[in-house]
Design a protein around this motif. Sequence first.
Motif, PDB file in Angstrom:
ATOM      1  N   ALA A   1       0.821  -1.212   0.000  1.00 18.33           N
ATOM      2  CA  ALA A   1       0.000   0.000   0.000  1.00 18.33           C
ATOM      3  C   ALA A   1       0.854   1.262   0.000  1.00 18.33           C
ATOM      4  O   ALA A   1       0.457   2.300  -0.532  1.00 18.33           O
ATOM      5  N   LYS A   2       2.043   1.173   0.611  1.00 14.85           N
ATOM      6  CA  LYS A   2       2.922   2.344   0.711  1.00 14.85           C
ATOM      7  C   LYS A   2       4.059   2.290  -0.291  1.00 14.85           C
ATOM      8  O   LYS A   2       4.899   3.199  -0.312  1.00 14.85           O
ATOM      9  N   ASN A   3       4.120   1.249  -1.098  1.00 18.06           N
ATOM     10  CA  ASN A   3       5.234   1.070  -2.040  1.00 18.06           C
ATOM     11  C   ASN A   3       6.577   1.112  -1.316  1.00 18.06           C
ATOM     12  O   ASN A   3       7.516   1.809  -1.741  1.00 18.06           O
ATOM     13  N   MET A   4       6.632   0.397  -0.223  1.00 18.20           N
ATOM     14  CA  MET A   4       7.864   0.369   0.573  1.00 18.20           C
ATOM     15  C   MET A   4       8.349  -1.068   0.754  1.00 18.20           C
ATOM     16  O   MET A   4       7.570  -2.017   0.770  1.00 18.20           O
ATOM     17  N   VAL A   5       9.657  -1.180   0.909  1.00 16.03           N
ATOM     18  CA  VAL A   5      10.281  -2.459   1.210  1.00 16.03           C
ATOM     19  C   VAL A   5      11.310  -2.234   2.310  1.00 16.03           C
ATOM     20  O   VAL A   5      11.923  -1.166   2.388  1.00 16.03           O
ATOM     21  N   TYR A   6      11.456  -3.239   3.158  1.00 10.79           N
ATOM     22  CA  TYR A   6      12.353  -3.134   4.311  1.00 10.79           C
ATOM     23  C   TYR A   6      13.326  -4.315   4.302  1.00 10.79           C
ATOM     24  O   TYR A   6      13.028  -5.379   3.772  1.00 10.79           O
ATOM     25  N   LEU A   7      14.459  -4.093   4.931  1.00 14.23           N
ATOM     26  CA  LEU A   7      15.420  -5.173   5.104  1.00 14.23           C
ATOM     27  C   LEU A   7      15.897  -5.144   6.550  1.00 14.23           C
ATOM     28  O   LEU A   7      16.616  -4.217   6.947  1.00 14.23           O
ATOM     29  N   GLN A   8      15.474  -6.134   7.324  1.00 16.48           N
ATOM     30  CA  GLN A   8      15.954  -6.283   8.687  1.00 16.48           C
ATOM     31  C   GLN A   8      17.214  -7.121   8.658  1.00 16.48           C
ATOM     32  O   GLN A   8      17.190  -8.259   8.189  1.00 16.48           O
ATOM     33  N   MET A   9      18.303  -6.549   9.135  1.00 15.66           N
ATOM     34  CA  MET A   9      19.599  -7.221   9.087  1.00 15.66           C
ATOM     35  C   MET A   9      20.063  -7.493  10.513  1.00 15.66           C
ATOM     36  O   MET A   9      20.309  -6.554  11.281  1.00 15.66           O
ATOM     37  N   ASP A  10      20.161  -8.740  10.858  1.00 15.40           N
ATOM     38  CA  ASP A  10      20.616  -9.170  12.189  1.00 15.40           C
ATOM     39  C   ASP A  10      21.920  -9.944  12.071  1.00 15.40           C
ATOM     40  O   ASP A  10      22.281 -10.401  10.997  1.00 15.40           O
ATOM     41  N   SER A  11      22.584 -10.093  13.195  1.00 17.04           N
ATOM     42  CA  SER A  11      23.852 -10.837  13.230  1.00 17.04           C
ATOM     43  C   SER A  11      24.796 -10.370  12.136  1.00 17.04           C
ATOM     44  O   SER A  11      25.387 -11.175  11.400  1.00 17.04           O
ATOM     45  N   LEU A  12      24.948  -9.074  12.029  1.00 17.60           N
ATOM     46  CA  LEU A  12      25.761  -8.507  10.960  1.00 17.60           C
ATOM     47  C   LEU A  12      27.216  -8.895  11.101  1.00 17.60           C
ATOM     48  O   LEU A  12      27.752  -9.021  12.216  1.00 17.60           O
ATOM     49  N   LYS A  13      27.854  -9.059   9.948  1.00 25.55           N
ATOM     50  CA  LYS A  13      29.261  -9.448   9.869  1.00 25.55           C
ATOM     51  C   LYS A  13      30.030  -8.376   9.109  1.00 25.55           C
ATOM     52  O   LYS A  13      29.461  -7.645   8.299  1.00 25.55           O
ATOM     53  N   PRO A  14      31.330  -8.290   9.324  1.00 26.99           N
ATOM     54  CA  PRO A  14      32.131  -7.306   8.575  1.00 26.99           C
ATOM     55  C   PRO A  14      31.976  -7.464   7.056  1.00 26.99           C
ATOM     56  O   PRO A  14      32.001  -6.451   6.334  1.00 26.99           O
ATOM     57  N   GLU A  15      31.775  -8.678   6.588  1.00 25.92           N
ATOM     58  CA  GLU A  15      31.624  -8.877   5.144  1.00 25.92           C
ATOM     59  C   GLU A  15      30.286  -8.381   4.603  1.00 25.92           C
ATOM     60  O   GLU A  15      30.068  -8.395   3.390  1.00 25.92           O
ATOM     61  N   ASP A  16      29.394  -7.946   5.481  1.00 21.15           N
ATOM     62  CA  ASP A  16      28.153  -7.311   5.039  1.00 21.15           C
ATOM     63  C   ASP A  16      28.356  -5.838   4.703  1.00 21.15           C
ATOM     64  O   ASP A  16      27.437  -5.187   4.198  1.00 21.15           O
ATOM     65  N   THR A  17      29.525  -5.321   4.986  1.00 17.31           N
ATOM     66  CA  THR A  17      29.817  -3.921   4.691  1.00 17.31           C
ATOM     67  C   THR A  17      29.723  -3.659   3.201  1.00 17.31           C
ATOM     68  O   THR A  17      30.372  -4.337   2.398  1.00 17.31           O
ATOM     69  N   ALA A  18      28.895  -2.700   2.826  1.00 22.10           N
ATOM     70  CA  ALA A  18      28.671  -2.402   1.416  1.00 22.10           C
ATOM     71  C   ALA A  18      27.725  -1.215   1.299  1.00 22.10           C
ATOM     72  O   ALA A  18      27.129  -0.774   2.284  1.00 22.10           O
ATOM     73  N   LEU A  19      27.590  -0.746   0.074  1.00 24.20           N
ATOM     74  CA  LEU A  19      26.550   0.226  -0.258  1.00 24.20           C
ATOM     75  C   LEU A  19      25.325  -0.581  -0.692  1.00 24.20           C
ATOM     76  O   LEU A  19      25.421  -1.398  -1.611  1.00 24.20           O
ATOM     77  N   TYR A  20      24.220  -0.364  -0.003  1.00 24.34           N
ATOM     78  CA  TYR A  20      23.009  -1.135  -0.250  1.00 24.34           C
ATOM     79  C   TYR A  20      22.034  -0.313  -1.103  1.00 24.34           C
ATOM     80  O   TYR A  20      21.702   0.823  -0.761  1.00 24.34           O
ATOM     81  N   TYR A  21      21.597  -0.927  -2.182  1.00 23.04           N
ATOM     82  CA  TYR A  21      20.700  -0.268  -3.130  1.00 23.04           C
ATOM     83  C   TYR A  21      19.323  -0.936  -3.114  1.00 23.04           C
ATOM     84  O   TYR A  21      19.219  -2.165  -3.030  1.00 23.04           O
ATOM     85  N   CYS A  22      18.315  -0.120  -3.267  1.00 22.65           N
ATOM     86  CA  CYS A  22      16.953  -0.615  -3.429  1.00 22.65           C
ATOM     87  C   CYS A  22      16.579  -0.614  -4.909  1.00 22.65           C
ATOM     88  O   CYS A  22      16.951   0.314  -5.651  1.00 22.65           O
ATOM     89  N   ASN A  23      15.881  -1.648  -5.320  1.00 24.56           N
ATOM     90  CA  ASN A  23      15.422  -1.755  -6.696  1.00 24.56           C
ATOM     91  C   ASN A  23      13.926  -2.032  -6.713  1.00 24.56           C
ATOM     92  O   ASN A  23      13.426  -2.818  -5.902  1.00 24.56           O
ATOM     93  N   ALA A  24      13.241  -1.378  -7.641  1.00 20.12           N
ATOM     94  CA  ALA A  24      11.799  -1.600  -7.793  1.00 20.12           C
ATOM     95  C   ALA A  24      11.484  -1.808  -9.267  1.00 20.12           C
ATOM     96  O   ALA A  24      11.858  -0.981 -10.101  1.00 20.12           O
ATOM     97  N   ASN A  25      10.812  -2.905  -9.552  1.00 14.52           N
ATOM     98  CA  ASN A  25      10.376  -3.197 -10.915  1.00 14.52           C
ATOM     99  C   ASN A  25       8.973  -2.626 -11.084  1.00 14.52           C
ATOM    100  O   ASN A  25       7.994  -3.246 -10.678  1.00 14.52           O
ATOM    101  N   VAL A  26       8.903  -1.446 -11.680  1.00 15.14           N
ATOM    102  CA  VAL A  26       7.695  -0.627 -11.641  1.00 15.14           C
ATOM    103  C   VAL A  26       6.933  -0.690 -12.957  1.00 15.14           C
ATOM    104  O   VAL A  26       7.530  -0.595 -14.033  1.00 15.14           O
ATOM    105  N   ARG A  27       5.611  -0.833 -12.837  1.00 13.51           N
ATOM    106  CA  ARG A  27       4.747  -0.599 -13.991  1.00 13.51           C
ATOM    107  C   ARG A  27       4.117   0.766 -13.786  1.00 13.51           C
ATOM    108  O   ARG A  27       3.443   1.012 -12.780  1.00 13.51           O
ATOM    109  N   MET A  28       4.302   1.657 -14.745  1.00 14.93           N
ATOM    110  CA  MET A  28       3.815   3.024 -14.606  1.00 14.93           C
ATOM    111  C   MET A  28       2.406   3.132 -15.172  1.00 14.93           C
ATOM    112  O   MET A  28       1.911   2.247 -15.868  1.00 14.93           O
ATOM    113  N   TRP A  29       1.770   4.242 -14.855  1.00 15.22           N
ATOM    114  CA  TRP A  29       0.401   4.454 -15.312  1.00 15.22           C
ATOM    115  C   TRP A  29       0.314   4.527 -16.831  1.00 15.22           C
ATOM    116  O   TRP A  29      -0.744   4.258 -17.409  1.00 15.22           O
TER     117      TRP A  29
END
Length: 122
Positions: free
Chosen positions: A76-104
């Motif tokens: 309903a809000k066009n939102m997505v979340y990522l809960q990240m637990d037990s993080l490790k040093p190898e999770d270090t990165a730039l995190y990007y969101c992607n949306a496959n959108v159909r427009m009006w």
Amino acid sequence: QVRVVESGGGSVQPGGSLRLSCAASGSIFSIHVMGWYRQAPGKERELVAEVTSGGSGNANYADSVKGRFTISRDNAKNMVYLQMDSLKPEDTALYYCNANVRMWNGQTRDSWGRGTQVTVSS
């Protein structure tokens, strides 16, 4: 036009948690898949997790994050979340969101945010 904006990144110690949020806005009719990708320095961008409009039961995860990360979505809000637990040093990165959108106007578009930095370090 479609705009995708991530938030929630930051610095955390190993074993800690972060929650990323992503909001898509603009001329959106529907979004089939929303997902999170990441890119570490010197490495290619990789899929972290993605979820279809059907909800968390239709999610895919990279093997490296299974059991630690959870993707969820609010259609309903066009939102997505990522809960990240037990993080490790190898999770270090730039995190990007992607949306496959159909427009009006009927067009489909793969839309990306600018990224949010996640740093895991002691």
